[in-house]
Write a protein that holds these residues in place. Structure first.
Motif, PDB file in Angstrom:
ATOM      1  N   SER A 122       0.829  -1.206   0.000  1.00  0.00           N
ATOM      2  CA  SER A 122       0.000   0.000   0.000  1.00  0.00           C
ATOM      3  C   SER A 122       0.864   1.256   0.000  1.00  0.00           C
ATOM      4  N   LEU A 123       0.444   2.233  -0.809  1.00  0.00           N
ATOM      5  CA  LEU A 123       1.154   3.505  -0.921  1.00  0.00           C
ATOM      6  C   LEU A 123       0.130   4.641  -0.880  1.00  0.00           C
ATOM      7  N   GLY A 124       0.441   5.702  -0.149  1.00  0.00           N
ATOM      8  CA  GLY A 124      -0.450   6.857  -0.136  1.00  0.00           C
ATOM      9  C   GLY A 124      -1.412   6.827   1.038  1.00  0.00           C
ATOM     10  N   ALA A 125      -2.606   7.363   0.814  1.00  0.00           N
ATOM     11  CA  ALA A 125      -3.574   7.530   1.904  1.00  0.00           C
ATOM     12  C   ALA A 125      -3.854   6.200   2.592  1.00  0.00           C
ATOM     13  N   CYS A 126      -3.998   6.248   3.905  1.00  0.00           N
ATOM     14  CA  CYS A 126      -4.343   5.056   4.686  1.00  0.00           C
ATOM     15  C   CYS A 126      -5.826   4.738   4.464  1.00  0.00           C
ATOM     16  N   ARG A 127      -6.103   3.517   4.020  1.00  0.00           N
ATOM     17  CA  ARG A 127      -7.501   3.095   3.839  1.00  0.00           C
ATOM     18  C   ARG A 127      -7.727   1.806   4.617  1.00  0.00           C
ATOM     19  N   ASN A 128      -8.956   1.592   5.047  1.00  0.00           N
ATOM     20  CA  ASN A 128      -9.294   0.383   5.791  1.00  0.00           C
ATOM     21  C   ASN A 128      -9.560  -0.774   4.846  1.00  0.00           C
ATOM     22  N   LEU A 129      -8.938  -1.904   5.142  1.00  0.00           N
ATOM     23  CA  LEU A 129      -9.271  -3.141   4.441  1.00  0.00           C
ATOM     24  C   LEU A 129     -10.125  -3.966   5.407  1.00  0.00           C
ATOM     25  N   ASP A 130     -11.357  -4.248   5.012  1.00  0.00           N
ATOM     26  CA  ASP A 130     -12.275  -5.016   5.855  1.00  0.00           C
ATOM     27  C   ASP A 130     -12.298  -6.467   5.420  1.00  0.00           C
ATOM     28  N   PHE A 131     -12.322  -7.341   6.403  1.00  0.00           N
ATOM     29  CA  PHE A 131     -12.467  -8.772   6.139  1.00  0.00           C
ATOM     30  C   PHE A 131     -13.775  -9.252   6.742  1.00  0.00           C
ATOM     31  N   ARG A 132     -14.441 -10.210   6.091  1.00  0.00           N
ATOM     32  CA  ARG A 132     -15.585 -10.893   6.703  1.00  0.00           C
ATOM     33  C   ARG A 132     -15.521 -12.382   6.368  1.00  0.00           C
ATOM     34  N   HIS A 133     -15.780 -13.191   7.409  1.00  0.00           N
ATOM     35  CA  HIS A 133     -15.750 -14.644   7.237  1.00  0.00           C
ATOM     36  C   HIS A 133     -17.030 -15.070   6.530  1.00  0.00           C
ATOM     37  N   ILE A 134     -16.923 -15.905   5.498  1.00  0.00           N
ATOM     38  CA  ILE A 134     -18.099 -16.201   4.681  1.00  0.00           C
ATOM     39  C   ILE A 134     -19.134 -17.058   5.405  1.00  0.00           C
ATOM     40  N   HIS A 135     -18.754 -17.769   6.472  1.00  0.00           N
ATOM     41  CA  HIS A 135     -19.744 -18.559   7.207  1.00  0.00           C
ATOM     42  C   HIS A 135     -20.178 -17.862   8.496  1.00  0.00           C
TER      43      HIS A 135
END
Ligand SMILES: O=C(O)CCC(=O)C(=O)O
Ligand SMILES: [Mn+2]
Length: 199
Positions: free
Chosen positions: A137-150
């Motif tokens: 990642s380069l530049g502005a800090c952005r949130n990466l969201d994870f969700r468990h499919i079950h």
């Protein structure tokens, strides 16, 4: 959801293998690469078909790699452009950090907080089972969201300038990820995901 700014290193989530390294690139190196990639990569505005309608994807993207690394997703066929010197050098750094080979990279440019990426897993058949993906990642800090499919368990990582997130093991099988739109960010961000495409 609060971003987990905290504890870089291995992240303990069920059925995932995530390793987040905030010290991957120096500030100077990350600054230089952000400028270089913004100016020199062959950014394209692609469209995809969604429910029969053609819509622009909410970011710019570019696909680089070895000549045989054609990549297909959402009805798009991406033919790779040849490695630039800077991408090749970054690929080598990622290979060292991961102990794994890569032959292609998807670059995404989020021009501001209005650009985003919807929920998905990097599970295209070309990537094989349990792919190793190195995400810079380069530049502005952005949130990466994870969700468990079950279980629908959620987890958020604030991806910092110059950081490396390694996703491997069963991560893509059990978790989806997304970059949500945000009004809080007006600066741009470039993300590069190094991958290994099987011929
Ligand atoms: O921008 C990011 O951090 C995520 C990018 C991503 O998920 C992808 O390129 O598949
Ligand atoms: Mn992805």
């Amino acid at each position: 959801m609060q971003p987990s700014l905290f504890n870089p290193g291995k992240i303990s989530l069920p059925q995932a293998e995530l390793d987040y390294r905030t010290d991957f690139l120096s500030q100077a190196k990350a600054d230089a690469l952000l400028l270089c990639f913004r100016q020199s990569l062959n950014w394209r505005q692609d469209s995809i078909k969604l429910y029969g309608k053609v819509v622009k994807i909410p970011r710019l993207q570019a696909w680089y790699g070895d000549a045989d690394c054609t990549y297909r997703y959402s009805g798009l066929t991406m033919t790779p452009l040849p490695w630039t010197e800077e991408l090749w050098e970054l690929k080598q750094r990622c290979e060292q950090a991961c102990g794994h080979r890569f032959n292609s990279v998807l670059a995404n440019w989020y021009r501001d907080g209005n650009d985003s990426m919807g929920w998905h897993a990097d599970s295209e058949s070309e990537l094989g089972d349990n792919p190793v993906i190195a995400s810079v990642s380069l530049g502005a800090c952005r949130n990466l969201d994870f969700r468990h499919i079950h279980s629908n368990e959620k987890y958020r990582i604030a991806l910092a300038h110059g950081s490396l997130l390694i996703m491997q093991g069963a991560t893509q099988q059990y978790w989806q990820h997304a970059i949500a739109k945000t009004r809080r960010v007006s600066d741009g961000r470039i993300n590069l995901t190094f991958r290994y495409i099987k011929a």
